[in-house]
Structures are given as structure tokens and as C-alpha cells.
Design a protein around this motif. Structure first.
Motif, PDB file in Angstrom:
ATOM      1  N   VAL A   1       0.862  -1.013   0.250  1.00 29.79           N
ATOM      2  CA  VAL A   1      -0.080  -0.084   0.204  1.00 29.79           C
ATOM      3  C   VAL A   1       0.413   1.376  -0.143  1.00 29.79           C
ATOM      4  O   VAL A   1       1.683   1.157   0.826  1.00 29.79           O
ATOM      5  CB  VAL A   1      -1.113   0.186   1.717  1.00 29.79           C
ATOM      6  N   PHE A   2       0.748   1.830  -1.049  1.00 32.06           N
ATOM      7  CA  PHE A   2       1.293   3.203  -1.060  1.00 32.06           C
ATOM      8  C   PHE A   2       0.947   4.118   0.279  1.00 32.06           C
ATOM      9  O   PHE A   2      -0.792   4.727  -0.120  1.00 32.06           O
ATOM     10  CB  PHE A   2       1.418   4.229  -1.990  1.00 32.06           C
ATOM     11  N   TYR A   3       1.220   4.953   1.106  1.00 31.36           N
ATOM     12  CA  TYR A   3       0.681   6.073   1.623  1.00 31.36           C
ATOM     13  C   TYR A   3       1.239   7.273   1.760  1.00 31.36           C
ATOM     14  O   TYR A   3       2.105   7.577   0.783  1.00 31.36           O
ATOM     15  CB  TYR A   3       1.451   5.486   3.009  1.00 31.36           C
ATOM     16  N   GLY A   4       0.542   8.316   1.773  1.00 33.28           N
ATOM     17  CA  GLY A   4       0.909   9.543   1.375  1.00 33.28           C
ATOM     18  C   GLY A   4      -0.388  10.074   1.700  1.00 33.28           C
ATOM     19  O   GLY A   4      -1.564   9.894   2.718  1.00 33.28           O
ATOM     20  N   ILE A   5      -0.934  11.132   0.825  1.00 39.48           N
ATOM     21  CA  ILE A   5      -1.779  12.536   1.289  1.00 39.48           C
ATOM     22  C   ILE A   5      -2.996  12.166   0.192  1.00 39.48           C
ATOM     23  O   ILE A   5      -1.931  12.845  -1.383  1.00 39.48           O
ATOM     24  CB  ILE A   5      -1.347  13.401   1.302  1.00 39.48           C
ATOM     25  N   CYS A   6      -3.989  12.156  -0.156  1.00 42.49           N
ATOM     26  CA  CYS A   6      -4.335  12.970  -1.144  1.00 42.49           C
ATOM     27  C   CYS A   6      -4.626  13.637  -1.525  1.00 42.49           C
ATOM     28  O   CYS A   6      -4.832  15.221  -0.528  1.00 42.49           O
ATOM     29  CB  CYS A   6      -6.025  11.573  -1.549  1.00 42.49           C
ATOM     30  N   ASP A   7      -5.574  14.231  -3.243  1.00 39.48           N
ATOM     31  CA  ASP A   7      -5.287  15.619  -3.064  1.00 39.48           C
ATOM     32  C   ASP A   7      -6.356  16.189  -2.176  1.00 39.48           C
ATOM     33  O   ASP A   7      -5.899  18.052  -2.388  1.00 39.48           O
ATOM     34  CB  ASP A   7      -5.422  16.014  -4.395  1.00 39.48           C
ATOM     35  N   ARG A   8      -7.160  15.573  -2.162  1.00 41.80           N
ATOM     36  CA  ARG A   8      -7.497  17.321  -1.663  1.00 41.80           C
ATOM     37  C   ARG A   8      -7.601  16.649  -0.234  1.00 41.80           C
ATOM     38  O   ARG A   8      -8.074  18.992   0.260  1.00 41.80           O
ATOM     39  CB  ARG A   8      -9.416  16.400  -1.300  1.00 41.80           C
ATOM     40  N   CYS A   9      -6.969  16.203   0.642  1.00 41.02           N
ATOM     41  CA  CYS A   9      -6.621  16.959   1.670  1.00 41.02           C
ATOM     42  C   CYS A   9      -4.929  17.717   2.033  1.00 41.02           C
ATOM     43  O   CYS A   9      -5.102  18.624   2.725  1.00 41.02           O
ATOM     44  CB  CYS A   9      -5.948  15.318   2.454  1.00 41.02           C
ATOM     45  N   ALA A  10      -4.902  17.616   0.539  1.00 41.16           N
ATOM     46  CA  ALA A  10      -3.344  18.150   0.735  1.00 41.16           C
ATOM     47  C   ALA A  10      -3.713  19.467   0.263  1.00 41.16           C
ATOM     48  O   ALA A  10      -3.186  20.777   0.973  1.00 41.16           O
ATOM     49  CB  ALA A  10      -2.396  17.893  -0.899  1.00 41.16           C
ATOM     50  N   ALA A  11      -4.886  19.348  -0.145  1.00 43.77           N
ATOM     51  CA  ALA A  11      -5.689  21.462  -0.398  1.00 43.77           C
ATOM     52  C   ALA A  11      -5.965  21.774   0.754  1.00 43.77           C
ATOM     53  O   ALA A  11      -5.407  22.912   0.725  1.00 43.77           O
ATOM     54  CB  ALA A  11      -6.626  21.218  -1.721  1.00 43.77           C
ATOM     55  N   GLU A  12      -6.338  20.797   1.603  1.00 38.46           N
ATOM     56  CA  GLU A  12      -7.143  21.703   2.658  1.00 38.46           C
ATOM     57  C   GLU A  12      -5.766  21.685   3.632  1.00 38.46           C
ATOM     58  O   GLU A  12      -5.881  22.896   4.036  1.00 38.46           O
ATOM     59  CB  GLU A  12      -7.487  20.327   3.537  1.00 38.46           C
TER      60      GLU A  12
END
Lengths: 153, 153
Positions: free
Chosen positions: A128-139
Motif C-alpha cells: 500500500v502506498f501511503y500519502g496524502i490525497c489531493d483533497r487533503c493536500a489542498a485542505e
DNA sequence: TTGCGTGCAAAGGTTTTGCATGGCA
DNA sequence: TGCCATGCAAAACCTTTGCACGCAA
């Protein structure tokens, strides 16, 4: 890679049935126990752990480690019928928990690269690739803009 | 993202000095404690955890969570003096548990690809590639040759 | 002198294990 | 009947926290 024994017990069936109803979501062992508790069909913690371990090695369930101090999260993925031809990769947002399924040729190249250059046989079902989705990155960016010194925690 | 206080204590200096000597390797908290124990300069577990937490938030150390049951791994990355990127990728063998860490340009391309094509910001510190290492692959092949039905455990 | 850093011990939580019992095949 | 699955409880483990004391600034 396969599991041998496997009696088809009621607990096992009920557990799988429950997991199917929450497919695509992540549940913890205590979630599972609480659910069966409210049903009046309590299931022991050890039993859930043992069945989960087996389901994971069978590839029917994914296990996610979000944080060392948080309980492990499990997600039912079934028999991967939807992931038949290409390999299915998963991205998990550490912030909102959303799970993204990817079918991407370029990512499949990773497995080949690891095999050829690092002699490592990748198991995409378990990875599984962990990270931040685009919406959360924007927030997060928005929050950081407001309060530059309190972006964390 | 910065930490405020910071007294420059002896423990802190000695801890950093030790971490520098094992830069690029993984160490656990118990590794650190054992090291200072053998030096006759024992350092409390809580102290190590607290200093590590601070070093992580200062960006001087990376923290890797490999598995729910394994202790967290720390890696000294200093002030990014060394040319390459401070982040490394990890491969974990599902069979023997060995942890391989890679500094690989091609794998770093993954992060860029996920960012550009899938709008996903990869966190390499949390991401672990699961699979089978070459030695275990060879052993499994040998076992499969001998006893096709007992490949596992 | 002020307040952070340290050590010790205990707590917190998750996950595993031992053993006797019950259920599947 | 044999063997696996289950439940309970206790253990094991990593990590955090409380408190008193020591040390940096």
C-alpha cells in the motif's frame, strides 16, 4: 502462499459476511468485536485476530498500519474479481483514510524493476502506498496558510 | 514545523553523535539504549523516545513504521549534506521479515508519477513494499520442488 | 532562578499465546 | 474420531506518561 486447513466455521462465515458489508472501509479488530457484541453473538478478540491473519494471507483482506499507536486497520477486498487483468495498486490517504485503487501500467513497471534490479518479488496485494490525497493536500495547504506555525497536530 | 525550546544537553549531543555513525542504517530505540548501555553511559528509554520525537520533527531523523508488531525504525539523515535525497524506500520480505532499504532514483520516480498523474502525494516513510526477497524465493522454489504442498511454515 | 531534560517506574494499548473446550469433517 | 477453531485470561511488547530531581541558560 496458500493456507491449508480451514474449517468452514460459523464464526468465519459471519466474519466474512460482515466484512463484505463494509467493503472499501477500514475496520479495526475492536470494531469487529463491538459489532458482534451488539448482535448478541460475541466473538473473542483472539479469534478475530487469528481469522484476520488468515484472511490477509489469503489475499481476501488487506491490513494497514497507519500509526504505531493506532490499532491495525483491515479492509475487505474479496477475491479481486475487479482486479483480474492488470495488477491493482492501492493508495491510502493518511489523513482522511480514503483508499484509492489504481490500475496503472507505469506502476506495474515497479514490480519488474524491483525484480530485475533488486531481486525482490513484489506482492502488489499486500503493498500500500501511503500519502496524502489531493483533497487533503489542498485542505492542509489552506490550513497552513491560515496558521503557518500550527500546521501539525 | 519547528520546535521551540531545546537545551543542548549532553545526552542530546551524544545521541546525535551516535546516530551520525550509523547514518543510512536503521536503528530502533532499543538499539540506541543497548549501545549506550555497553558504553557505560546508559540512556533511559523515555529519553531516547523523547529526543527521537524531537529529531523527527526537526527533520534530522526519519521514522519508519514497518509493521504493527515491530518497533519503529529511525534513520539519521542530518542536514541533507549528502547529495541524494534523504528519503529511502523499503522492501519487507513477508517470509523471513528482512528489511531492505533502497536509495533508488527509479523508485523515486514513482512519487513524481503519483503526484502528476494521480494527484497523490506519496509518503515514502510510511510506504513499504511487501514481497519476497531473493533468498526466500530460492528457498521456496527448492521446497516447492521437493514438497509441492508444504511451501508454507 | 526558571524551566526544560532526565530517569525510573507504572500505565496504556495492541497483539499474541497457552490451555481446555467445542465443533467441523 | 481427529484435528482445527474458539474463548478466556495472562503474557509480551512497544510506547507514553507522571513525578521528582538535575542541569542548561
Amino acid at each position: 502462499m496458500n493456507i491449508k486447513s480451514q474449517y468452514k466455521t460459523k464464526h468465519r462465515e459471519e466474519l466474512i459476511a460482515y466484512l463484505e458489508t463494509v467493503a472499501g472501509q477500514h475496520v479495526t479488530v475492536s470494531d469487529v468485536c463491538a459489532y458482534f457484541q451488539t448482535l448478541g453473538k460475541p466473538m473473542g478478540t483472539a479469534t478475530v485476530y487469528r481469522q484476520m491473519e488468515r484472511l490477509v494471507s489469503e489475499g481476501m483482506v488487506n491490513k494497514y498500519i497507519i500509526d504505531a499507536n493506532s490499532p491495525a486497520c483491515f479492509e475487505y477486498i474479496g477475491s479481486q474479481e475487479h482486479c483480474c487483468e492488470p495488477v491493482c495498486f492501492h493508495c491510502k490517504c493518511e489523513r482522511c483514510g480514503v483508499l484509492i485503487h489504481l490500475h496503472c501500467d507505469e506502476l506495474e513497471g515497479i514490480a519488474a524493476h524491483l525484480q530485475e534490479h533488486h531481486r525482490f518479488t513484489l506482492n502488489p496485494m499486500r503493498t500500500v502506498f501511503y500519502g496524502i490525497c489531493d483533497r487533503c493536500a489542498a485542505e492542509e495547504a489552506a490550513e497552513a496558510g491560515k496558521q503557518p506555525d500550527e500546521a501539525q497536530k
